[in-house]
Design a protein around this motif. Structure first.
Motif, PDB file in Angstrom:
ATOM      1  N   SER A 127       0.840  -1.203   0.000  1.00 21.28           N
ATOM      2  CA  SER A 127       0.000   0.000   0.000  1.00 21.28           C
ATOM      3  C   SER A 127       0.872   1.248   0.000  1.00 21.28           C
ATOM      4  CB  SER A 127      -0.935   0.011   1.216  1.00 21.28           C
ATOM      5  OG  SER A 127      -0.209  -0.220   2.411  1.00 21.28           O
ATOM      6  N   SER A 128       0.233   2.376  -0.341  1.00 22.61           N
ATOM      7  CA  SER A 128       0.973   3.638  -0.451  1.00 22.61           C
ATOM      8  C   SER A 128       0.009   4.799  -0.308  1.00 22.61           C
ATOM      9  CB  SER A 128       1.662   3.705  -1.825  1.00 22.61           C
ATOM     10  OG  SER A 128       2.147   5.007  -2.099  1.00 22.61           O
ATOM     11  N   ALA A 129       0.495   5.905   0.269  1.00 26.43           N
ATOM     12  CA  ALA A 129      -0.255   7.157   0.349  1.00 26.43           C
ATOM     13  C   ALA A 129       0.717   8.257   0.731  1.00 26.43           C
ATOM     14  CB  ALA A 129      -1.402   7.076   1.365  1.00 26.43           C
ATOM     15  N   ALA A 130       0.373   9.502   0.355  1.00 26.37           N
ATOM     16  CA  ALA A 130       1.269  10.628   0.622  1.00 26.37           C
ATOM     17  C   ALA A 130       0.458  11.874   0.929  1.00 26.37           C
ATOM     18  CB  ALA A 130       2.184  10.880  -0.572  1.00 26.37           C
ATOM     19  N   VAL A 131       1.067  12.776   1.682  1.00 27.03           N
ATOM     20  CA  VAL A 131       0.570  14.139   1.824  1.00 27.03           C
ATOM     21  C   VAL A 131       1.595  15.041   1.180  1.00 27.03           C
ATOM     22  CG1 VAL A 131       0.151  16.044   3.417  1.00 27.03           C
ATOM     23  CG2 VAL A 131      -0.866  13.818   3.856  1.00 27.03           C
ATOM     24  N   HIS A 132       1.148  15.768   0.166  1.00 28.40           N
ATOM     25  CA  HIS A 132       2.023  16.636  -0.630  1.00 28.40           C
ATOM     26  C   HIS A 132       1.869  18.072  -0.143  1.00 28.40           C
ATOM     27  CE1 HIS A 132       3.420  17.776  -4.991  1.00 28.40           C
ATOM     28  NE2 HIS A 132       4.213  18.225  -4.048  1.00 28.40           N
ATOM     29  N   GLY A 133       2.952  18.685   0.303  1.00 26.31           N
ATOM     30  CA  GLY A 133       2.952  20.077   0.719  1.00 26.31           C
ATOM     31  C   GLY A 133       3.827  20.911  -0.191  1.00 26.31           C
ATOM     32  N   GLU A 134       3.959  22.191   0.136  1.00 26.45           N
ATOM     33  CA  GLU A 134       4.799  23.072  -0.670  1.00 26.45           C
ATOM     34  C   GLU A 134       5.342  24.188   0.209  1.00 26.45           C
ATOM     35  OE1 GLU A 134       2.564  24.883  -3.779  1.00 26.45           O
ATOM     36  OE2 GLU A 134       0.990  25.602  -2.453  1.00 26.45           O
ATOM     37  N   PRO A 135       6.466  24.793  -0.168  1.00 26.81           N
ATOM     38  CA  PRO A 135       7.043  25.883   0.620  1.00 26.81           C
ATOM     39  C   PRO A 135       6.085  27.071   0.718  1.00 26.81           C
ATOM     40  CG  PRO A 135       8.619  25.087  -1.014  1.00 26.81           C
ATOM     41  CD  PRO A 135       7.302  24.456  -1.340  1.00 26.81           C
ATOM     42  N   GLY A 136       6.043  27.685   1.884  1.00 25.38           N
ATOM     43  CA  GLY A 136       5.243  28.881   2.070  1.00 25.38           C
ATOM     44  C   GLY A 136       3.762  28.639   2.243  1.00 25.38           C
ATOM     45  N   SER A 137       3.333  27.403   2.255  1.00 23.85           N
ATOM     46  CA  SER A 137       1.916  27.090   2.418  1.00 23.85           C
ATOM     47  C   SER A 137       1.754  26.080   3.539  1.00 23.85           C
ATOM     48  CB  SER A 137       1.327  26.517   1.123  1.00 23.85           C
ATOM     49  OG  SER A 137       0.011  26.063   1.330  1.00 23.85           O
ATOM     50  N   ARG A 138       0.660  26.210   4.258  1.00 23.06           N
ATOM     51  CA  ARG A 138       0.364  25.256   5.331  1.00 23.06           C
ATOM     52  C   ARG A 138      -0.854  24.412   4.956  1.00 23.06           C
ATOM     53  NH1 ARG A 138       2.464  25.656  10.177  1.00 23.06           N
ATOM     54  NH2 ARG A 138       0.475  25.165  11.199  1.00 23.06           N
ATOM     55  N   LEU A 139      -0.966  24.163   3.660  1.00 24.03           N
ATOM     56  CA  LEU A 139      -2.042  23.343   3.120  1.00 24.03           C
ATOM     57  C   LEU A 139      -1.425  22.151   2.410  1.00 24.03           C
ATOM     58  CD1 LEU A 139      -5.072  22.981   2.232  1.00 24.03           C
ATOM     59  CD2 LEU A 139      -4.505  24.392   0.254  1.00 24.03           C
ATOM     60  N   GLY A 140      -1.977  20.969   2.641  1.00 20.38           N
ATOM     61  CA  GLY A 140      -1.453  19.766   2.008  1.00 20.38           C
ATOM     62  C   GLY A 140      -2.532  19.005   1.277  1.00 20.38           C
TER      63      GLY A 140
END
Length: 377
Positions: free
Chosen positions: A60-73
């Motif tokens: 199985s696999s899953a991810a939370v993708h974030g980005e610089p300068g944002s607190r939303l994933g």
């Protein structure tokens, strides 16, 4: 066994996503080794995999993708091998990701777009505290057009820091009432305001040219929007730019040809300059293969909402407290337009999502079906 994904897992991960989604999965997370390696190494993201404790097989696999300068994933890439389903693996991975990214304060909210071919994915996220925000009709082309459901989970206290919204176009009021009931939030004092008139383009501005040069478009976007102001779409970098022949405005978008969809990200010199060109933008993107076009518009921007609604966009979801600005978290409406036939007959929705589907069908009918007074005898 749950552990963080490593570069050595990429080969097995690609086999897993092929086994689950077949050859039509349009997301780089499960198909592009270079993008997968970047996500694994990204300090703003977290990718977890599950392995059998007895055989060591990747299950199985899953991810939370974030980005610089944002607190939303974004929760993405949930996949469980067909031979290991019904063991709670998807729920275990989702819970572990939320504990690491939300409960520790790294992010303010995490959203997920889940398939509606069956209700299983909706149950997985709901069991882990995600709540429905709306429906995205025709949002992606896998083996055929599929509608997605939008869910999100917020960190403690975030929903309490939303500035009030006083006026929205009348078409959005029913959606806000559904959100109030589904999420336990309020829109006190909000009223239906008259639509803002939309300017019409001149003759030379009716056709949009599409510039598909990802490096150039991304560089120009950074020059135009050094502070990432204007329209907003998290975790997407524009790869196409649209401009009329007279050069009166520039519209930036992320076009995914494999999935047949497009996200509008920004406009220069501002949304008002591009409002008159939305019909031409949609036509140009449809010619490029985007059967679904989507935009995120601040709920407080009455004029921009009116412009999209006037051009056939329909609001399918509201994301409360989506973006942190100043001392508060601002709500956004998700508006979309599909150039292909929308068919909900094969959609499976959980009871909590059903009011959103009913609300969208009513809003679509109001936009596209004539009233009895408009039908000639």
């Amino acid at each position: 066994m749950i552990r963080t994904a490593a570069p050595a897992d990429i080969g097995e991960l690609r086999q897993l996503y092929y086994a689950v989604y077949g050859p039509h999965y349009p997301v780089a997370l499960g198909t592009d080794p270079a993008e997968m390696a970047r996500l694994i190494a990204d300090p703003h993201s977290l990718w977890l995999v599950g392995r059998s404790a007895t055989t060591g097989e990747l299950t199985s696999s899953a991810a939370v993708h974030g980005e610089p300068g944002s607190r939303l994933g974004r929760l993405e890439g949930i996949a469980v091998h067909p031979g290991h389903r019904a063991a709670g693996l998807a729920s275990s991975l989702t819970g572990a990701l939320c504990a690491a990214m939300l409960d520790t304060g790294r992010l303010d909210s995490v959203y997920a777009t889940v398939r509606t071919v069956d209700a299983g994915p909706q149950r997985v996220v709901a069991r882990n505290g995600f709540r429905p925000l709306g429906i995205l009709p025709n949002a992606v082309d896998l083996s055929s057009r599929e509608s997605l459901a939008l869910y999100a989970r917020h960190a403690a206290g975030v929903l309490d820091r939303r500035p009030p919204v006083t006026e929205v176009p009348p078409q959005l009021v029913p959606l806000l009432r559904v959100s109030e009931a589904a999420l336990g939030i309020g829109y006190p004092g909000v009223r239906a305001g008259a639509p803002v008139p939309v300017p019409r383009p001149g003759t030379r501005s009716r056709r949009m040219e599409l510039i598909e040069a990802p490096a150039f478009v991304a560089r120009r976007f950074r020059e135009r929007f050094p502070g990432r102001r204007g329209w907003f779409y998290p975790l997407h970098t524009p790869n196409v730019m649209l401009t009329p022949e007279d050069g009166g405005c520039e519209v930036y978008a992320h076009l995914n040809r494999a999935g047949g969809y497009c996200s509008l990200i920004g406009a220069h010199p501002g949304p008002a300059a591009a409002a008159a060109h939305l019909e031409a933008v949609t036509r140009a993107l449809a010619r490029a293969g985007a059967g679904y076009v989507e935009a995120l518009v601040p709920l407080a921007h009455h004029g921009a909402l009116s412009a999209f609604l006037a051009e056939g966009f329909v609001a399918g979801a509201v994301y409360p407290a989506m973006r942190a600005e100043g001392d508060g978290f601002h709500d956004y409406a998700v508006l979309s337009r599909s150039t292909e036939r929308i068919d909900f007959r094969g959609v499976a929705v959980e009871p909590a999502l059903q009011p959103y589907l009913d609300c969208y069908v009513s809003a679509w009918a109001s936009s596209y079906l004539p009233t009895p007074f408009e039908v000639t005898p």
